[in-house]
Design a protein around this motif. Structure first.
Motif, PDB file in Angstrom:
ATOM      1  N   PRO A  18       0.808  -1.223   0.000  1.00  0.00           N
ATOM      2  CA  PRO A  18       0.000   0.000   0.000  1.00  0.00           C
ATOM      3  C   PRO A  18       0.844   1.277   0.000  1.00  0.00           C
ATOM      4  N   ALA A  19       1.985   1.246   0.652  1.00  0.00           N
ATOM      5  CA  ALA A  19       2.842   2.434   0.683  1.00  0.00           C
ATOM      6  C   ALA A  19       3.414   2.744  -0.692  1.00  0.00           C
ATOM      7  N   GLU A  20       3.530   1.758  -1.545  1.00  0.00           N
ATOM      8  CA  GLU A  20       4.081   1.952  -2.881  1.00  0.00           C
ATOM      9  C   GLU A  20       3.014   2.099  -3.958  1.00  0.00           C
ATOM     10  N   VAL A  21       1.831   1.593  -3.733  1.00  0.00           N
ATOM     11  CA  VAL A  21       0.807   1.544  -4.775  1.00  0.00           C
ATOM     12  C   VAL A  21      -0.062   2.791  -4.815  1.00  0.00           C
ATOM     13  N   TYR A  22      -0.442   3.322  -3.661  1.00  0.00           N
ATOM     14  CA  TYR A  22      -1.405   4.414  -3.618  1.00  0.00           C
ATOM     15  C   TYR A  22      -0.719   5.769  -3.756  1.00  0.00           C
ATOM     16  N   PRO A  23      -1.364   6.717  -4.452  1.00  0.00           N
ATOM     17  CA  PRO A  23      -0.815   8.070  -4.544  1.00  0.00           C
ATOM     18  C   PRO A  23      -0.793   8.746  -3.174  1.00  0.00           C
ATOM     19  N   THR A  24       0.062   9.710  -3.012  1.00  0.00           N
ATOM     20  CA  THR A  24       0.264  10.364  -1.724  1.00  0.00           C
ATOM     21  C   THR A  24      -1.021  10.953  -1.151  1.00  0.00           C
ATOM     22  N   VAL A  25      -1.863  11.503  -2.003  1.00  0.00           N
ATOM     23  CA  VAL A  25      -3.083  12.170  -1.552  1.00  0.00           C
ATOM     24  C   VAL A  25      -3.995  11.223  -0.779  1.00  0.00           C
ATOM     25  N   VAL A  26      -4.061   9.967  -1.172  1.00  0.00           N
ATOM     26  CA  VAL A  26      -4.975   9.004  -0.549  1.00  0.00           C
ATOM     27  C   VAL A  26      -4.241   7.850   0.122  1.00  0.00           C
ATOM     28  N   ARG A  27      -2.934   7.959   0.245  1.00  0.00           N
ATOM     29  CA  ARG A  27      -2.134   6.833   0.740  1.00  0.00           C
ATOM     30  C   ARG A  27      -2.540   6.393   2.141  1.00  0.00           C
ATOM     31  N   ALA A  28      -2.667   7.307   3.073  1.00  0.00           N
ATOM     32  CA  ALA A  28      -2.989   6.936   4.451  1.00  0.00           C
ATOM     33  C   ALA A  28      -4.362   6.286   4.544  1.00  0.00           C
ATOM     34  N   THR A  29      -5.336   6.845   3.836  1.00  0.00           N
ATOM     35  CA  THR A  29      -6.688   6.291   3.870  1.00  0.00           C
ATOM     36  C   THR A  29      -6.720   4.895   3.261  1.00  0.00           C
ATOM     37  N   ASP A  91       1.377  11.270  -8.433  1.00  0.00           N
ATOM     38  CA  ASP A  91       0.707  12.376  -7.735  1.00  0.00           C
ATOM     39  C   ASP A  91       0.265  13.455  -8.722  1.00  0.00           C
ATOM     40  N   ARG A  92       1.122  13.768  -9.697  1.00  0.00           N
ATOM     41  CA  ARG A  92       0.754  14.772 -10.693  1.00  0.00           C
ATOM     42  C   ARG A  92      -0.450  14.326 -11.505  1.00  0.00           C
ATOM     43  N   LEU A  93      -0.505  13.042 -11.854  1.00  0.00           N
ATOM     44  CA  LEU A  93      -1.639  12.515 -12.608  1.00  0.00           C
ATOM     45  C   LEU A  93      -2.930  12.597 -11.797  1.00  0.00           C
TER      46      LEU A  93
END
Length: 116
Positions: A18-29, A91-93
């Motif tokens: 999960p730390a590598e797959v999800y974009p930063t904006v939604v990573r924690a959730t 993240d840019r995408l």
């Protein structure tokens, strides 16, 4: 020693992916949702084990557990990429998609938004 080897698979898929797959904006959730799904599956498996053993027998239950494990491994391999991706580009995408959808709005009271 046993603890080290018993955590190779589950901890990798629960905490590293999960730390590598999800974009930063939604990573924690999304990381929290991934962990919660794993815990929910463990709770369901624990509660359902004894009744399933009484109804179907231990051999069928253990084969079913093996099938679930293999299915999880196949999902992990199938939905993860071998390529190295730059997370800043991801993240840019995500930001570009949010702006295109009109969801990226300045918070109320933002001076820069009031000037525009």
């Amino acid at each position: 020693f046993t603890f080290l080897f018993s955590n190779f698979g589950p901890n990798t898929t629960t905490f590293m992916l999960p730390a590598e797959v999800y974009p930063t904006v939604v990573r924690a959730t999304c990381h929290g949702l991934s962990a919660a799904a794993g815990k929910l599956g463990a709770a369901i498996g624990t509660v359902a084990f004894s009744p399933a053993e009484e109804a179907f027998g231990i051999q069928v239950v253990l084969i079913s557990c093996g099938v679930v494990c293999l299915t999880g491994a196949l999902f992990t391999v199938g939905f993860t990429s071998d390529g190295v991706e730059d997370l800043r580009e991801l993240d840019r995408l995500v930001d570009a998609g949010a702006e295109a959808a009109g969801k990226a709005q300045a918070p109320k009271g933002d001076v820069a938004a009031d000037r525009a």
